[in-house]
Design an enzyme around this catalytic site. Structure first.
Site: not given
Ligand code: ISL
Length: 552
Positions: A100, A203, A257, A330-331
């Protein structure tokens, strides 16, 4: 010479959230040795790439999405040597690793930021976005709002100056206008790529360029200022620069993302000729059960809307860019009981219908840890059970509203921590994740839903995913074939074709608890069914029946 190959098109990616995957040293927190101990499990599932959420050193105000040292590991997760061992153990098993990359912001504990705020003449001052506040510095420089329900600025001590932070207070945004910042980012990329890492999940990468007017926006509604910081004016230039200067020198991949990006932007970001990103996460389908992309503005789910949004993503990038395919991360809260799948009766079958609906679309599929065994939401009953900084910020805001209880129940249902409870390995007290009390509560469903049970039951969701993975790996039609949605307005079925020359795969999944006919399938021959979740195939589809036909 550009060293990039297109391996990302053959990747099947498993996301690991390190805090929650496996605790190797029994301190209640997942870690790298824990991950190493489970690599054979990933091999058994069949994935060939892992996306690892941040493991860098960090004060963990946002579970590692706040990095204080980009070149080291958060000690409770392990050491750099542990990391190198994990990487080589993955590679030995034919599993690549993408890290990430969190470079829209650092942690407020990063040495750059500490120097920037303690000394106005610091060379790091201009690494961040620091502006004088209004009203003699008592009010923020403008009315921009961030993503965690707060204003986007924090005051530096009792000085007149404020720093921009689109997420938590501990996550100051970097100033990408400063060429030195871009060089630092390139060095970080090289550091990990030289170590053998295979790529990055970037990210909130479409927030790195900000319009430089820094003026207030009116009317001030949710995410005020977003036109200034979402896909800002120099985004494409910055990404191209990273690609040309670093990424193209390695055989690596990137997935960005991209929050609330438009259809046009998505094409520009993924068009291979422009050399920016290999793929992007488009959230239009996961946002199909809310308004404005804000999960708190809940909206009743409709299968047809979900299908239309996925269809738009597929059509939008057709022949131009590459899609990423996902239903969890994970969100997001868990997909069980979401997107047309159900809890209780037909839980497994309906998760299989959902799995088949997204997995063989055009693009690279992702599986989030626990999704493959059908992990459910956490059923939080109080704020004390939740750790997530976003949920706590929102709870603070909600406490000022009437109907607080109703809103709090919604918060428990959509909190990001639903996805972050410890992975369920078995039915022991802490689900085989640890032998001590974990950092976040264990999902109460562990007695039934766990890896041990999944592996011992040939009809489990795990083995259905394994079949999808095998099928995708062995059939180029899934990688290269043309996509076409079937019966897009049908409210009960998710169906699509993938076609390559004379070869065709047809996926039909029922999302109904009733037995139903699907006219299109009358034209198909049940001898061509290669994957299904029922043994016999009548004229009517059984509840949540999936049929995948392979016609050659
Ligand atoms: O999770 C969200 C809302 O509930 C999203 O708005 C999320 O904040 C957004 O997609 C950005 O997410 C990424 O960056 C954040 C981090 O908290 C998330 O975990 C990460 O996925 C800041 O780094």
């Amino acid at each position: 010479m550009n060293k990039k190959t297109n391996w990302f098109k053959d990747a099947i990616i498993y996301q690991i959230y390190p805090r929650s995957f496996c605790d190797g040293n029994n301190d209640g927190l997942g870690d790298i040795p824990g991950i190493i101990s489970k690599l054979d499990y990933l091999k058994e599932l069949g994935v060939n790439c892992v996306w690892l959420s941040p493991v860098y050193d960090s004060p963990q105000c946002d579970n590692g999405y706040d990095i204080s040292n980009y070149r080291d590991i958060y000690p409770p997760f392990g050491t750099l040597d542990d990391f190198k061992k994990m990487l080589s153990e993955m590679h030995k098993r034919g599993i690549r690793l993408i890290m990430d990359l969190v470079v829209n912001h650092t942690s407020s504990e990063h040495v750059w930021f500490k120097s920037a705020i303690s000394d106005k003449n610091s060379p790091y001052r201009d690494y961040y976005i620091i502006r004088k506040g209004k009203k003699n510095g008592k009010k923020p420089p403008n009315n921009w709002q961030g993503f965690f329900g707060e204003g986007a600025w924090s005051r530096i001590g009792d000085s007149e100056d404020w720093y921009l932070r689109l997420f938590a207070k501990g996550q100051p945004d970097l100033n990408w206008e400063n060429p030195k910042v871009r060089e630092e980012v390139k060095d970080i990329l090289r550091y990990w790529l030289d170590m053998g890492v295979d790529g990055f999940r970037c990210d909130v990468i479409n927030l790195i360029s900000k319009k430089q007017d820094f003026k207030s926006r009116f009317p001030a509604i949710a995410l005020t200022g977003k036109d200034a910081y979402i896909t800002g004016p120099r985004l494409h230039e910055f990404l191209h620069e990273l690609n040309v200067d670093v990424l193209s020198h390695y055989d690596c991949m990137t997935v960005g993302e991209t929050v609330l990006a438009t259809k046009k932007e998505n094409i520009l970001l993924t068009d291979p000729k422009r050399e920016e990103l290999d793929m992007i996460f488009n959230f239009s389908h996961t946002d199909s059960d809310n308004f404005f992309g804000v999960k708190y503005f809940y909206r009743k789910f409709k299968l047809t809307r979900f299908k239309r949004r996925l269809n738009n993503q597929q059509e939008n990038l057709k022949g131009r860019g590459w899609n990423s395919l996902f239903i969890e991360n994970h969100d997001q809260r868990r997909s069980v009981g979401r997107f047309g799948s159900v809890l209780g009766e037909y839980e497994t079958q309906s998760s299989e219908a959902l799995a088949a609906s997204y997995f063989l679309l055009q693009g690279t599929p992702f599986i989030y840890e626990g999704q493959e065994i059908g992990m459910r939401n956490a059923e939080f009953k109080s704020l004390d059970e939740i750790d997530d900084v976003e949920s706590h910020n929102i709870a603070k805001i909600l406490s000022k509203f009437p109907f607080k209880k109703k809103f709090m129940n919604l918060l428990y249902e959509v909190s990001r921590d639903n996805a972050r409870t410890p992975m369920l390995w078995d039915d022991s007290e802490y689900a085989g994740f640890s032998i001590v009390k974990p950092w976040l509560r264990v999902n109460p469903s562990k007695d039934v839903i766990n890896v041990k049970n999944a592996l011992s039951n040939k009809d489990s969701l795990f083995y259905f995913y394994k079949k999808l993975i095998e099928f995708k790996k062995n059939n180029k039609v899934i990688r290269d074939g043309e996509f076409k949605m079937i019966a897009i307005n049908n409210p009960y079925f998710f169906a699509y074709e993938r076609t390559l020359n004379n070869e065709k795969v047809v996926v039909v999944a029922s999302f109904s608890k009733k037995e139903r006919k699907f006219a299109y399938s009358n034209k198909l021959n049940s001898n061509d069914i290669v994957i299904s979740n029922y043994e016999n195939h009548g004229e009517r589809f059984k509840p949540f029946e999936v049929r995948i036909y392979h016609i050659k």
